[in-house]
Design a protein around this motif. Sequence first.
Motif, PDB file in Angstrom:
ATOM      1  N   THR A  41      84.288   8.205 -17.351  1.00 26.48           N
ATOM      2  CA  THR A  41      83.373   9.352 -17.437  1.00 26.48           C
ATOM      3  C   THR A  41      82.337   9.262 -16.320  1.00 26.48           C
ATOM      4  O   THR A  41      82.051  10.250 -15.628  1.00 26.48           O
ATOM      5  CB  THR A  41      82.666   9.376 -18.820  1.00 26.48           C
ATOM      6  OG1 THR A  41      83.682   9.321 -19.819  1.00 26.48           O
ATOM      7  CG2 THR A  41      81.841  10.628 -18.996  1.00 26.48           C
ATOM      8  N   ILE A  42      81.793   8.056 -16.121  1.00 23.87           N
ATOM      9  CA  ILE A  42      80.833   7.869 -15.016  1.00 23.87           C
ATOM     10  C   ILE A  42      81.561   8.101 -13.695  1.00 23.87           C
ATOM     11  O   ILE A  42      81.030   8.725 -12.768  1.00 23.87           O
ATOM     12  CB  ILE A  42      80.203   6.454 -15.062  1.00 23.87           C
ATOM     13  CG1 ILE A  42      79.469   6.236 -16.388  1.00 23.87           C
ATOM     14  CG2 ILE A  42      79.256   6.251 -13.863  1.00 23.87           C
ATOM     15  CD1 ILE A  42      78.991   4.804 -16.628  1.00 23.87           C
ATOM     16  N   ASN A  43      82.804   7.650 -13.613  1.00 18.14           N
ATOM     17  CA  ASN A  43      83.600   7.811 -12.383  1.00 18.14           C
ATOM     18  C   ASN A  43      83.722   9.280 -11.969  1.00 18.14           C
ATOM     19  O   ASN A  43      83.733   9.601 -10.775  1.00 18.14           O
ATOM     20  CB  ASN A  43      84.997   7.208 -12.595  1.00 18.14           C
ATOM     21  CG  ASN A  43      85.789   7.109 -11.304  1.00 18.14           C
ATOM     22  OD1 ASN A  43      85.323   6.502 -10.352  1.00 18.14           O
ATOM     23  ND2 ASN A  43      86.955   7.723 -11.269  1.00 18.14           N
ATOM     24  N   GLU A  44      83.776  10.182 -12.947  1.00 15.75           N
ATOM     25  CA  GLU A  44      83.870  11.623 -12.636  1.00 15.75           C
ATOM     26  C   GLU A  44      82.674  12.087 -11.807  1.00 15.75           C
ATOM     27  O   GLU A  44      82.787  13.001 -10.999  1.00 15.75           O
ATOM     28  CB  GLU A  44      83.927  12.444 -13.934  1.00 15.75           C
ATOM     29  CG  GLU A  44      85.307  12.536 -14.544  1.00 15.75           C
ATOM     30  CD  GLU A  44      86.329  13.196 -13.613  1.00 15.75           C
ATOM     31  OE1 GLU A  44      86.062  14.303 -13.141  1.00 15.75           O
ATOM     32  OE2 GLU A  44      87.372  12.571 -13.342  1.00 15.75           O
ATOM     33  N   ARG A  45      81.530  11.463 -12.020  1.00 15.12           N
ATOM     34  CA  ARG A  45      80.315  11.865 -11.289  1.00 15.12           C
ATOM     35  C   ARG A  45      80.360  11.444  -9.819  1.00 15.12           C
ATOM     36  O   ARG A  45      79.531  11.867  -9.023  1.00 15.12           O
ATOM     37  CB  ARG A  45      79.070  11.255 -11.959  1.00 15.12           C
ATOM     38  CG  ARG A  45      78.782  11.840 -13.332  1.00 15.12           C
ATOM     39  CD  ARG A  45      77.611  11.141 -13.991  1.00 15.12           C
ATOM     40  NE  ARG A  45      76.410  11.158 -13.186  1.00 15.12           N
ATOM     41  CZ  ARG A  45      75.406  10.277 -13.295  1.00 15.12           C
ATOM     42  NH1 ARG A  45      75.502   9.305 -14.185  1.00 15.12           N
ATOM     43  NH2 ARG A  45      74.352  10.368 -12.542  1.00 15.12           N
ATOM     44  N   ARG A  47      82.914  11.965  -7.822  1.00 13.44           N
ATOM     45  CA  ARG A  47      83.817  12.867  -7.101  1.00 13.44           C
ATOM     46  C   ARG A  47      83.077  13.589  -5.974  1.00 13.44           C
ATOM     47  O   ARG A  47      82.071  14.256  -6.233  1.00 13.44           O
ATOM     48  CB  ARG A  47      84.357  13.890  -8.095  1.00 13.44           C
ATOM     49  CG  ARG A  47      85.722  14.370  -7.848  1.00 13.44           C
ATOM     50  CD  ARG A  47      86.127  15.281  -8.985  1.00 13.44           C
ATOM     51  NE  ARG A  47      86.801  14.548 -10.042  1.00 13.44           N
ATOM     52  CZ  ARG A  47      88.054  14.123  -9.988  1.00 13.44           C
ATOM     53  NH1 ARG A  47      88.790  14.361  -8.930  1.00 13.44           N
ATOM     54  NH2 ARG A  47      88.579  13.480 -11.009  1.00 13.44           N
ATOM     55  N   SER A  54      77.464   6.955  -4.553  1.00  2.51           N
ATOM     56  CA  SER A  54      78.273   6.560  -5.717  1.00  2.51           C
ATOM     57  C   SER A  54      77.721   5.266  -6.306  1.00  2.51           C
ATOM     58  O   SER A  54      77.585   5.123  -7.526  1.00  2.51           O
ATOM     59  CB  SER A  54      79.732   6.328  -5.311  1.00  2.51           C
ATOM     60  OG  SER A  54      80.319   7.516  -4.844  1.00  2.51           O
ATOM     61  N   ILE A  57      74.706   5.767  -8.409  1.00  2.00           N
ATOM     62  CA  ILE A  57      75.037   6.294  -9.745  1.00  2.00           C
ATOM     63  C   ILE A  57      75.487   5.141 -10.644  1.00  2.00           C
ATOM     64  O   ILE A  57      75.059   5.021 -11.794  1.00  2.00           O
ATOM     65  CB  ILE A  57      76.125   7.395  -9.634  1.00  2.00           C
ATOM     66  CG1 ILE A  57      75.523   8.636  -8.946  1.00  2.00           C
ATOM     67  CG2 ILE A  57      76.688   7.747 -11.013  1.00  2.00           C
ATOM     68  CD1 ILE A  57      76.518   9.713  -8.570  1.00  2.00           C
ATOM     69  N   ASP A 174      82.691  19.501  -7.931  1.00  2.00           N
ATOM     70  CA  ASP A 174      81.619  20.500  -8.026  1.00  2.00           C
ATOM     71  C   ASP A 174      80.676  20.379  -6.824  1.00  2.00           C
ATOM     72  O   ASP A 174      80.203  21.382  -6.293  1.00  2.00           O
ATOM     73  CB  ASP A 174      80.845  20.315  -9.338  1.00  2.00           C
ATOM     74  CG  ASP A 174      81.699  20.670 -10.556  1.00  2.00           C
ATOM     75  OD1 ASP A 174      82.663  21.461 -10.403  1.00  2.00           O
ATOM     76  OD2 ASP A 174      81.425  20.137 -11.646  1.00  2.00           O
ATOM     77  N   SER A 192      89.401  19.204 -11.095  1.00  2.00           N
ATOM     78  CA  SER A 192      88.150  19.149 -11.861  1.00  2.00           C
ATOM     79  C   SER A 192      87.222  20.314 -11.566  1.00  2.00           C
ATOM     80  O   SER A 192      86.304  20.578 -12.330  1.00  2.00           O
ATOM     81  CB  SER A 192      87.407  17.851 -11.555  1.00  2.00           C
ATOM     82  OG  SER A 192      88.119  16.773 -12.063  1.00  2.00           O
TER      83      SER A 192
END
Length: 216
Positions: A41-45, A47, A54, A57, A174, A192
């Motif tokens: 889930t953190i990995n999605e941020r 992207r 990164s 984060i 995004d 995504s």
Amino acid sequence: MNDRILGVIFDLDGVIVSTDNCHYLAWKRMADEEGIYFDRTINERLRGVSRMESLEIILERAQRPYTDDEKQAMAARKNAYYVELIGSLTRADILPGALDTLSYLKGRGVKVAIGSSSKNTPIILRQIGLENAFDAVADGNAITHSKPDPEVFVLAARLLGLAPESCLVVEDADAGIEAAMGGGMRALGVGSAAGNPAATFHAPDLAHADFAAILG
Ligand code: BG6
Ligand code: MG
């Protein structure tokens, strides 16, 4: 904005090639070694976000502050793990629809470029045999501001010799859709970003994108 689309700028990771798991596994190894909690889930941020951003984060979950030198060393360690993993990439890792899309666009006389935050872009393109497939490559080695800043896409458009208004960006992040909009381009959101309301066009992946309709 009704200018004809004369150039398409592709994000690399998650649009042309499947490197998501390599990034995840490399960060996970580094985080586990440091005892820092990290999950998909953190990995999605991460992207579309640069390597150092990164890391910041990931460090939100760290138990102690890290010095700049330590951060540089951690990012370098992650990258070494990542480079080891992408050494196994082949043409089989090219995402569905990518090759057909490139052929279709070339057939229509539309220029194609890469616009990626990744400093590993040259290695990845070589691994998957697409080092000569693009008219221009703008990547993390050539920019100072990563997505959502438009810099990489503005550079790609310039290298193609096109106005931003004549370019379409294809993105799975995004942050990348925001960058395209900030650069005055249109954007096709895939993966995504397929549900991103700010994107001009949407498709689950390149295999399902209707470029005949998009180009008009
Ligand atoms: C982007 C990825 O393409 O490149 C991000 O979506 C990554 O997850 C960024 O952090 C930078 O990559 P690299 O290869 O320069 O560490
Ligand atoms: Mg991406």
